[in-house]
Scaffold this motif. Structure first.
Motif, PDB file in Angstrom:
ATOM      1  N   ASN A 342      40.258  22.065  13.200  1.00  0.00           N
ATOM      2  CA  ASN A 342      39.514  21.161  12.323  1.00  0.00           C
ATOM      3  C   ASN A 342      38.392  21.897  11.610  1.00  0.00           C
ATOM      4  OD1 ASN A 342      38.878  18.349  11.403  1.00  0.00           O
ATOM      5  ND2 ASN A 342      36.964  18.783  12.471  1.00  0.00           N
ATOM      6  N   SER A 345      39.919  23.916   8.853  1.00  0.00           N
ATOM      7  CA  SER A 345      40.330  23.041   7.756  1.00  0.00           C
ATOM      8  C   SER A 345      39.137  22.662   6.888  1.00  0.00           C
ATOM      9  CB  SER A 345      40.996  21.775   8.306  1.00  0.00           C
ATOM     10  OG  SER A 345      42.198  22.094   8.968  1.00  0.00           O
ATOM     11  N   LYS A 348      38.122  25.544   4.720  1.00  0.00           N
ATOM     12  CA  LYS A 348      39.035  25.750   3.596  1.00  0.00           C
ATOM     13  C   LYS A 348      38.988  24.613   2.583  1.00  0.00           C
ATOM     14  CE  LYS A 348      42.334  28.408   6.389  1.00  0.00           C
ATOM     15  NZ  LYS A 348      43.704  28.422   6.980  1.00  0.00           N
ATOM     16  N   LYS A 350      40.058  21.519   3.145  1.00  0.00           N
ATOM     17  CA  LYS A 350      41.226  20.649   3.318  1.00  0.00           C
ATOM     18  C   LYS A 350      40.802  19.313   3.921  1.00  0.00           C
ATOM     19  CE  LYS A 350      44.939  22.602   4.985  1.00  0.00           C
ATOM     20  NZ  LYS A 350      45.829  23.376   5.870  1.00  0.00           N
ATOM     21  N   THR A 353      43.982  18.187   8.929  1.00  0.00           N
ATOM     22  CA  THR A 353      44.127  19.292   9.874  1.00  0.00           C
ATOM     23  C   THR A 353      45.613  19.461  10.164  1.00  0.00           C
ATOM     24  OG1 THR A 353      41.983  18.773  10.876  1.00  0.00           O
ATOM     25  CG2 THR A 353      43.478  20.172  12.139  1.00  0.00           C
ATOM     26  N   GLU A 354      46.157  20.613   9.770  1.00  0.00           N
ATOM     27  CA  GLU A 354      47.598  20.835   9.860  1.00  0.00           C
ATOM     28  C   GLU A 354      47.916  22.104  10.644  1.00  0.00           C
ATOM     29  OE1 GLU A 354      48.761  18.923   5.500  1.00  0.00           O
ATOM     30  OE2 GLU A 354      48.153  21.029   5.653  1.00  0.00           O
ATOM     31  N   GLU A 359      50.764  17.412  10.725  1.00  0.00           N
ATOM     32  CA  GLU A 359      49.360  17.021  10.626  1.00  0.00           C
ATOM     33  C   GLU A 359      48.870  16.491  11.967  1.00  0.00           C
ATOM     34  OE1 GLU A 359      46.510  13.730   8.370  1.00  0.00           O
ATOM     35  OE2 GLU A 359      48.583  14.060   7.685  1.00  0.00           O
TER      36      GLU A 359
END
Length: 464
Positions: A342, A345, A348, A350, A353-354, A359
């Motif tokens: 997380n 993410s 970045k 995003k 969270t992948e 996901e």
């Protein structure tokens, strides 16, 4: 009366917590019996020992090897076994076998703690859990017995068998109890690197978690069938997602933490606590020292003699702990992994969270951060309370003891037996909360709100 109890304990978290409380009370009474003791034991120390065994912690206020008789040690082993598998699992299986089934209500309660995908899998998973536990413990006991050489020549065959079985159960359940006076630092086993390595492997298996072990076995079977089909019929026997995301994340996190921790301990303690070992033995003890804080609690070295930086690093390892649905404690490897993913993410930019083309569910992220916050809050409160009871004791010793108790590790800087009465009670509560988790306590006693069909408009807050 029965209907009242059923209504009161319908919440599975309440059933889980009350089961552990009942087992601790029973264990306390058993450990106070004259046949269990060589020397008198106070009620506080009996409660402390029973809680440590049931919560598979391993912190001790009296020497298990000399204070308890063979019967007392057997009681402790049985408490460890029941606490390691989970009294709720036993209750569910007993209901299933004795009554030829179980109510829908009981299956729902057990499913909440077994994480089964479908209701029909609940008891299948529980039966597999019992089978895997006993199988690994028996194999582990056999391996331990085979590692015992001339140093145990004074023991009879029966004593060796009990020694092997006790340490196999204690290892797999990540309890950290030993019937050696100095634990794994005892002269009998300190240089027995085969024994040290076998014990480490057993508690690593115990710390992986039952669903993950079952999933790995299923994946190995799939690989075998795929290779067999490829060799016999030239068909590509492939099934996607046999290994679940949960298993992948926890296995990778466990492997990375174990490898990094081993190198850190090896380099940092090379000329310190590892100086008495040579060659491969130095690596094995470094490996055992790096993996035991992940809730195993066996002391292959004197943790009080570690460098200050190593002690802080061990506290971090204890806090992370083992994998979910395992015999270990801590915030769990999946929680730590989700927090890191997380964070990356967010860095970045995003919104999701992948990982592995999947996901991570929002509820998983919420549970992860709630677990981390609650753990630090409870540990901080415990540090405050023990500091109040013993203001002259160094903060590092208190913090280490509290992290160890909450994460059900069992490591100590050699202060457990010298704690004041009030401090022991604090540690007892900490071990119990750490085993059942603070989140379960909140779920058990905080009334759930009804589901609503509306949704408020979202609003961002200033965080950083």
């Amino acid at each position: 009366m029965y209907a009242l109890i059923r209504r009161r304990f319908y919440n599975p978290a309440q059933l889980f917590i009350s089961s552990f409380m009942g087992l601790i009370i029973a264990g306390t009474l058993l450990l106070k019996l004259p046949i269990a003791l060589h020397q008198p034991l106070s009620w506080t120390d009996a409660l402390f020992t029973a809680t440590s065994a049931v919560c598979v912690t391993g912190l001790v206020v009296v020497d298990t090897a000399t204070h308890f008789t063979l019967i007392g040690q057997l009681f402790i082993m049985l408490l460890i076994q029941a606490g390691g598998i989970g009294i709720l699992s036993f209750a569910g299986l007993f209901t299933y076998f004795l009554k030829g089934g179980s109510s829908y209500e009981n299956q729902l309660a057990i499913r909440d703690f077994s994480n089964a995908d479908r209701l029909g899998e609940v008891f299948t998973l529980l039966k597999r859990t019992i089978l895997i536990t006993f199988s690994i413990e028996l194999m582990g006991a056999l391996c331990i017995y085979m590692t015992l050489g001339g140093e145990s020549s004074t023991q009879s065959v029966g004593e060796r068998v009990f020694f092997s079985l006790f340490h196999a159960v204690s290892s797999f359940c990540n309890a950290g109890f030993s019937i050696l006076p100095r634990g794994l630092m005892d002269d009998m086993v300190i240089l027995n690197y085969s024994f040290q390595f076998v014990v480490a492997v057993i508690y690593i298996f115990g710390g992986l978690g039952f669903p993950i072990v079952i999933n790995v076995i299923k994946y190995v079977k799939h690989l075998f069938n795929r290779l067999l089909k490829k060799w016999t019929s030239r068909e590509n026997f492939y099934r996607p997602w046999v290994m679940t995301i949960n298993s992948k994340i926890n296995l990778i996190t466990t492997a990375v933490i174990s490898i990094v921790a081993t190198f850190v301990i090896y380099i940092n303690e090379f000329n310190n606590v590892l100086s008495v070992h040579d060659g491969v033995g130095k690596w094995i003890i470094a490996f055992a020292t790096a993996t035991t804080p992940r809730t195993a609690g066996f002391n292959s070295v004197d943790f009080a003699a570690l460098h200050f930086s190593s002690i802080l690093f061990v506290m971090l390892l204890m806090w992370i702990g083992a994998s979910p649905n395992s015999t270990g404690g801590g915030i769990k490897t999946s929680t730590f992994a989700v927090a890191v993913l997380n964070m990356l993410s967010l860095a970045k930019g995003k919104e999701r969270t992948e990982i592995f083309r999947r996901e991570i569910a929002t509820i998983s992220i919420q549970r992860a951060f709630a677990t981390m916050f609650l753990s630090l809050m409870v540990i901080g409160l415990a540090v405050f309370c023990i500091s109040f009871f013993e203001p002259s004791r160094p903060l590092l010793e208190i913090a280490f003891e509290c992290f160890s108790a909450y994460s059900t590790v069992g490591l100590s800087l050699n202060i457990t037996g010298d704690l004041a009465q009030g401090s022991k009670i604090v540690v007892v509560l900490l071990m119990f909360i750490g085993r059942v988790t603070m989140l379960s306590v909140l779920i058990a006693f905080v009334k759930k709100v009804r589901y609503v069909h509306y949704k408020y408009a979202p609003e961002e807050l200033t965080i950083n």
